[in-house]
Enzyme design. Structure first.
Site, PDB file in Angstrom:
ATOM      1  N   GLY A 183      35.216  77.604  71.549  1.00 44.82           N
ATOM      2  CA  GLY A 183      33.886  77.006  71.677  1.00 44.82           C
ATOM      3  C   GLY A 183      33.905  75.559  71.244  1.00 44.82           C
ATOM      4  O   GLY A 183      34.861  75.075  70.635  1.00 44.82           O
ATOM      5  N   GLY A 185      31.069  72.090  70.137  1.00 41.25           N
ATOM      6  CA  GLY A 185      29.715  71.667  69.779  1.00 41.25           C
ATOM      7  C   GLY A 185      29.758  70.238  69.317  1.00 41.25           C
ATOM      8  O   GLY A 185      30.780  69.554  69.448  1.00 41.25           O
ATOM      9  N   GLY A 186      28.654  69.762  68.743  1.00 42.78           N
ATOM     10  CA  GLY A 186      28.612  68.396  68.249  1.00 42.78           C
ATOM     11  C   GLY A 186      29.643  68.158  67.162  1.00 42.78           C
ATOM     12  O   GLY A 186      30.091  67.039  66.937  1.00 42.78           O
ATOM     13  N   PHE A 187      30.088  69.254  66.487  1.00 40.52           N
ATOM     14  CA  PHE A 187      31.048  69.146  65.400  1.00 40.52           C
ATOM     15  C   PHE A 187      32.455  68.884  65.897  1.00 40.52           C
ATOM     16  O   PHE A 187      33.283  68.306  65.207  1.00 40.52           O
ATOM     17  CB  PHE A 187      31.048  70.437  64.576  1.00 40.52           C
ATOM     18  CG  PHE A 187      31.465  71.631  65.374  1.00 40.52           C
ATOM     19  CD1 PHE A 187      32.806  71.943  65.522  1.00 40.52           C
ATOM     20  CD2 PHE A 187      30.524  72.432  66.000  1.00 40.52           C
ATOM     21  CE1 PHE A 187      33.194  73.047  66.267  1.00 40.52           C
ATOM     22  CE2 PHE A 187      30.905  73.535  66.738  1.00 40.52           C
ATOM     23  CZ  PHE A 187      32.243  73.843  66.876  1.00 40.52           C
ATOM     24  N   VAL A 190      36.705  74.700  68.259  1.00 36.14           N
ATOM     25  CA  VAL A 190      37.518  75.707  67.579  1.00 36.14           C
ATOM     26  C   VAL A 190      38.432  76.329  68.617  1.00 36.14           C
ATOM     27  O   VAL A 190      37.977  76.731  69.690  1.00 36.14           O
ATOM     28  CB  VAL A 190      36.656  76.798  66.913  1.00 36.14           C
ATOM     29  CG1 VAL A 190      37.546  77.841  66.243  1.00 36.14           C
ATOM     30  CG2 VAL A 190      35.702  76.186  65.884  1.00 36.14           C
ATOM     31  N   LYS A 205      40.033  74.854  63.588  1.00 44.10           N
ATOM     32  CA  LYS A 205      38.851  74.031  63.841  1.00 44.10           C
ATOM     33  C   LYS A 205      39.278  72.567  63.832  1.00 44.10           C
ATOM     34  O   LYS A 205      39.972  72.117  62.912  1.00 44.10           O
ATOM     35  CB  LYS A 205      37.790  74.290  62.769  1.00 44.10           C
ATOM     36  CG  LYS A 205      36.444  73.643  63.039  1.00 44.10           C
ATOM     37  CD  LYS A 205      35.424  74.124  62.011  1.00 44.10           C
ATOM     38  CE  LYS A 205      34.038  73.585  62.316  1.00 44.10           C
ATOM     39  NZ  LYS A 205      33.019  74.081  61.347  1.00 44.10           N
ATOM     40  N   ASP A 335      23.524  77.477  56.538  1.00 42.78           N
ATOM     41  CA  ASP A 335      23.547  77.661  57.991  1.00 42.78           C
ATOM     42  C   ASP A 335      23.926  79.101  58.340  1.00 42.78           C
ATOM     43  O   ASP A 335      24.741  79.344  59.226  1.00 42.78           O
ATOM     44  CB  ASP A 335      24.513  76.675  58.647  1.00 42.78           C
ATOM     45  CG  ASP A 335      24.281  76.541  60.150  1.00 42.78           C
ATOM     46  OD1 ASP A 335      23.167  76.906  60.612  1.00 42.78           O
ATOM     47  OD2 ASP A 335      25.184  76.079  60.864  1.00 42.78           O
TER      48      ASP A 335
END
Length: 476
Positions: A183, A185-187, A190, A205, A335
């Site tokens: 996946g 994302g903005g981060f 992974v 990650k 979170d």
């Protein structure tokens, strides 16, 4: 459409056609937009497709598509892949003459005495395979300085495209075989990777090396518990990063995308059109949980006919155990949500993703605005003054979600909105009277009225010991 709008559209069509008249090899939508004085591919997409319908433009099946004034034959398209000989010559030339600043295609064509159209085709092919890159939004091309090409980690998702170019001698590719991208994302992203030495599968990650990322590593390294994702090691290395959210006007997406809506890991990303940047990246090697996330489990449960009440409550008890440990070590997760809870092969539930972790305090204090996922946030969390009781609110929502089927996102959003106002479905209150009582307390607007995690753990232990028969009935 008004006369003024028609005139504007006709003017743009003429500009595009004029621009492409001089481009025998065609151009991407972004290149066309820049060429006619606009900024984004989406500024010209509708016009391009309209011109295609009228037979004035043609596009091939490349990603991103190449638009031209002439239709390319199947043979031409097939031969657009770079030949080995020309590819090697181009890379050698860029490594010698364009080592620092890159080179333009027409300079390469002139030096090698090769038609510019063939050079362009070859460069785009090498770009798709990750061996060369365009420098930002310029027309300069460059090869990785180490050995003629880096290696790409690419991901095309419903809501996020990600492309990370690592050097061929990077520690990641030296130690691991890339299996898939789980996946993005903005981060960052992974990945699922197999260690070349021990043969085990890990989750790695990859994210920008920031203070926040460093905080996540420190928390993972300190927290050792059966219900916390295990941390192994971390390192940093340079990477060329393209990472952007899709902004296609035709895409309508939920405010809260889920992991299973991501698609096509390790595929060619549309991000190839976009400018990138060199970054110091942090790689975090962690335990890989074979059975996915709690969110995946909830989706399968919603699609099935069995209630699985007993299993749900045992899973929740493990989540509570993990949070109890996190709080005992002086941290707040901030979170908690099903996407950040993982399930191992032996059904052990483990909390992960400590990107928002912070130090706890005996009283509420002012904190940063980067506080997690909106739908699971406590009321006080959005005001940035809170303590560890903020995690309890998220636990209340998770407990409700694993007990009660919510087949659609819209239904979930509506129910969560009601739960925040202490409004529960009547059927839920009737079937889960005891659970309703504890969840209602966990979702109290006032943090002081919420039970702490030790109280919740004790309640679960007592309930599971006393009610084995009731559990079987509710699971039927």
């Amino acid at each position: 459409m008004t006369m003024a709008e028609k005139h504007t559209n006709n003017d743009l069509e003429n500009k595009i056609c004029t621009f492409l008249n001089d481009k025998e090899d065609g151009a991407t939508a972004l290149q066309i937009a820049k060429g006619v004085g606009l900024k984004k591919a989406s500024d010209v997409n509708s016009v391009l497709y309209r011109l295609e319908k009228t037979g004035q433009l043609f596009r091939n099946s490349d990603q991103p598509p190449i638009w031209s004034r002439q239709k390319r034959s199947a043979a031409t398209v097939k031969n657009s892949q770079p030949t080995d000989a020309l590819a090697e010559e181009l890379k050698k030339m860029m490594l010698s003459d364009g080592k620092s600043n890159g080179m333009k295609s027409y300079h390469l064509a002139a030096k090698l005495n090769v038609p510019r159209s063939e050079v362009n085709k070859c460069l785009h092919g090498l770009s798709r395979s990750g061996e060369v890159k365009r420098l930002g939004e310029t027309s300069l091309w460059k090869v990785d300085e180490t050995n003629g090409g880096g290696r790409l980690i690419k991901y095309k998702g419903e809501f996020q495209d990600c492309s990370i170019e690592l050097k061929e001698d990077s520690r990641f590719f030296r130690d691991f075989e890339l299996v898939s991208v789980l996946g993005a994302g903005g981060f960052g992203c992974v990945v699922k990777a197999k260690h070349k030495l021990d043969g085990k599968i890990y989750a790695v990650k990859i994210l920008e090396n920031t203070i926040k990322a460093s905080r996540e590593v420190k928390a993972l390294a300190m927290l050792k518990h059966p219900n916390i994702v295990s941390y192994y090691t971390s390192w940093d290395e340079e990477a060329f990063w393209i990472n952007e959210f899709n902004d296609d006007d035709s895409t309508t997406s939920s405010q809260y995308p889920t992991d299973s809506e991501q698609r096509d890991s390790c595929s060619s990303a549309n991000g190839a059109e976009n400018s990138g940047r060199d970054l110091s990246c942090l790689f975090i090697q962690m335990e890989f949980c074979e059975k996915g996330t709690l969110n995946d489990w909830i989706k399968k449960r919603n699609e099935g006919t069995k209630n699985k009440f007993k299993k749900a409550l045992h899973m929740f008890r493990q989540i509570v155990s993990g949070v109890e440990y996190i709080h005992s070590e002086g941290h707040i997760h901030r979170d908690l949500k099903p996407e950040n809870v993982f399930i191992g092969e032996d059904e052990t539930v483990k909390i992960g993703d400590f990107g928002h972790v912070t130090i706890t305090s005996s009283s509420p204090v002012s904190r940063t605005s980067e506080t997690g996922t909106l739908i699971y946030m406590s009321p006080e969390q959005t005001e940035m003054v809170y303590d560890k009781k903020t995690d309890i609110f998220a636990l209340g929502l998770i407990c409700f979600e694993i007990l009660w089927k919510m087949p659609t996102v819209s239904e979930k959003l509506k129910l969560f909105e009601n739960l925040r106002r202490q409004i529960f479905p009547e059927d839920f209150k009737n079937k889960y009277a005891t659970e309703h009582h504890i969840i209602r307390k966990m979702l109290s607007q006032t943090p002081a009225e919420r039970p702490d995690v030790k109280e919740i753990a004790k309640y679960l232990e007592d309930f599971l010991l006393r009610n084995s028969t009731a559990l079987e009935q509710k699971s039927a």
